[in-house]
Design a protein around this motif. Sequence first.
Motif, PDB file in Angstrom:
ATOM      1  N   SER A  51       0.822  -1.616   0.199  1.00  8.48           N
ATOM      2  CA  SER A  51       0.140  -0.261  -0.166  1.00  8.48           C
ATOM      3  C   SER A  51       0.671   1.254   0.289  1.00  8.48           C
ATOM      4  O   SER A  51       0.124   2.049  -0.497  1.00  8.48           O
ATOM      5  N   ASN A  52       1.941   0.680   0.143  1.00 10.14           N
ATOM      6  CA  ASN A  52       3.447   2.078   0.123  1.00 10.14           C
ATOM      7  C   ASN A  52       3.711   2.636  -1.134  1.00 10.14           C
ATOM      8  O   ASN A  52       3.931   3.788  -1.504  1.00 10.14           O
ATOM      9  N   ARG A  53       3.104   1.046  -1.869  1.00 15.54           N
ATOM     10  CA  ARG A  53       3.806   2.034  -3.469  1.00 15.54           C
ATOM     11  C   ARG A  53       2.460   1.557  -4.497  1.00 15.54           C
ATOM     12  O   ARG A  53       2.057   0.355  -4.529  1.00 15.54           O
ATOM     13  N   VAL A  54       2.108   2.615  -5.034  1.00 14.07           N
ATOM     14  CA  VAL A  54       1.171   2.629  -5.703  1.00 14.07           C
ATOM     15  C   VAL A  54       1.259   2.404  -7.516  1.00 14.07           C
ATOM     16  O   VAL A  54       1.758   3.880  -7.785  1.00 14.07           O
ATOM     17  N   GLU A  55       1.347   1.603  -8.459  1.00 14.01           N
ATOM     18  CA  GLU A  55       1.841   2.195 -10.032  1.00 14.01           C
ATOM     19  C   GLU A  55       1.180   3.281 -10.569  1.00 14.01           C
ATOM     20  O   GLU A  55       0.641   2.428 -11.437  1.00 14.01           O
ATOM     21  N   TRP A  56       0.659   4.252 -10.472  1.00  9.92           N
ATOM     22  CA  TRP A  56      -0.360   4.939 -10.544  1.00  9.92           C
ATOM     23  C   TRP A  56      -0.385   4.975 -12.179  1.00  9.92           C
ATOM     24  O   TRP A  56      -0.426   5.235 -13.096  1.00  9.92           O
ATOM     25  N   GLU A  57       1.684   5.230 -13.021  1.00 13.85           N
ATOM     26  CA  GLU A  57       2.148   5.608 -13.942  1.00 13.85           C
ATOM     27  C   GLU A  57       1.768   4.153 -15.014  1.00 13.85           C
ATOM     28  O   GLU A  57       1.483   4.412 -15.891  1.00 13.85           O
ATOM     29  N   THR A  58       1.325   3.003 -14.421  1.00 13.26           N
ATOM     30  CA  THR A  58       0.912   2.156 -15.133  1.00 13.26           C
ATOM     31  C   THR A  58      -0.299   2.213 -15.841  1.00 13.26           C
ATOM     32  O   THR A  58      -0.868   1.842 -16.965  1.00 13.26           O
TER      33      THR A  58
END
Length: 256
Positions: free
Chosen positions: A137-144
Amino acid sequence: MIDLSTARILISNDDGIHAPGLKVLETIAKSICDDVWVVAPETEQSATGHSLTLRRPLRIHKHGEKRYSVDGTPTDSVLLAMNEIMKDHKPNLVLSGVNRGGNLGEDVTYSGTVAAAMEATLLGVPAIALSQYFEDSNRVEWETALAHGPDVIRNLLKATWPANTLMNVNFPDLISKLVKGVSYTRQGRRKIGDDLAKGYDPRGEEYFWIGALRSQQEFLQGTDLHAIVNGSISVSPISLDFTDMTTLKKMQEAGQ
């Protein structure tokens, strides 16, 4: 087939008007269409399902040109967008998301993100729900989602699908260049709520907290869950007709 050069897109979500995923979806929508409207819940409404507010009045707040919030559920937001805010020129496509977290398997029955797309579908407008899966939850790959979202939407809109069907899109927890492509999938099975945490509040009253999913599970090939854990974008057509036609036919035959 929807002509994006003349389309009007409504976007909504269940994470709220200020959610980072909504900003991602705005960027995606504006990259494929010039006429984009935002009508989203005022606060987070995760796991509200397809709930409609009937016991109190709803209020609409304007945040800027073509940008509004509703102090209700995702369903309320889409309903008020279609029948009040945009009633003189309704959208011909609704996008919901990008949700912070996947909407996979039976998640679709709980999801406010999917519910917004359901409401649009019931109102006769094609709809796509989009979610960004994550394991940390501390790293969400929004760029994907940002990188692949426009092409996924464009490809879906090249075809037509039944009036009672929405599209449920999930992006895997990978950086964009590692995504293995798009898989067209059926709904998988994975049950939340097996792990209940029990505790006591400062007054000594007992409470329960619904826990996380089981982390180690195997998923059937061809399902949305299998696609996501194996690095593909999952696209699943979801029908609003819950009728089990096989069982219905057997019951009808038995009754004859």
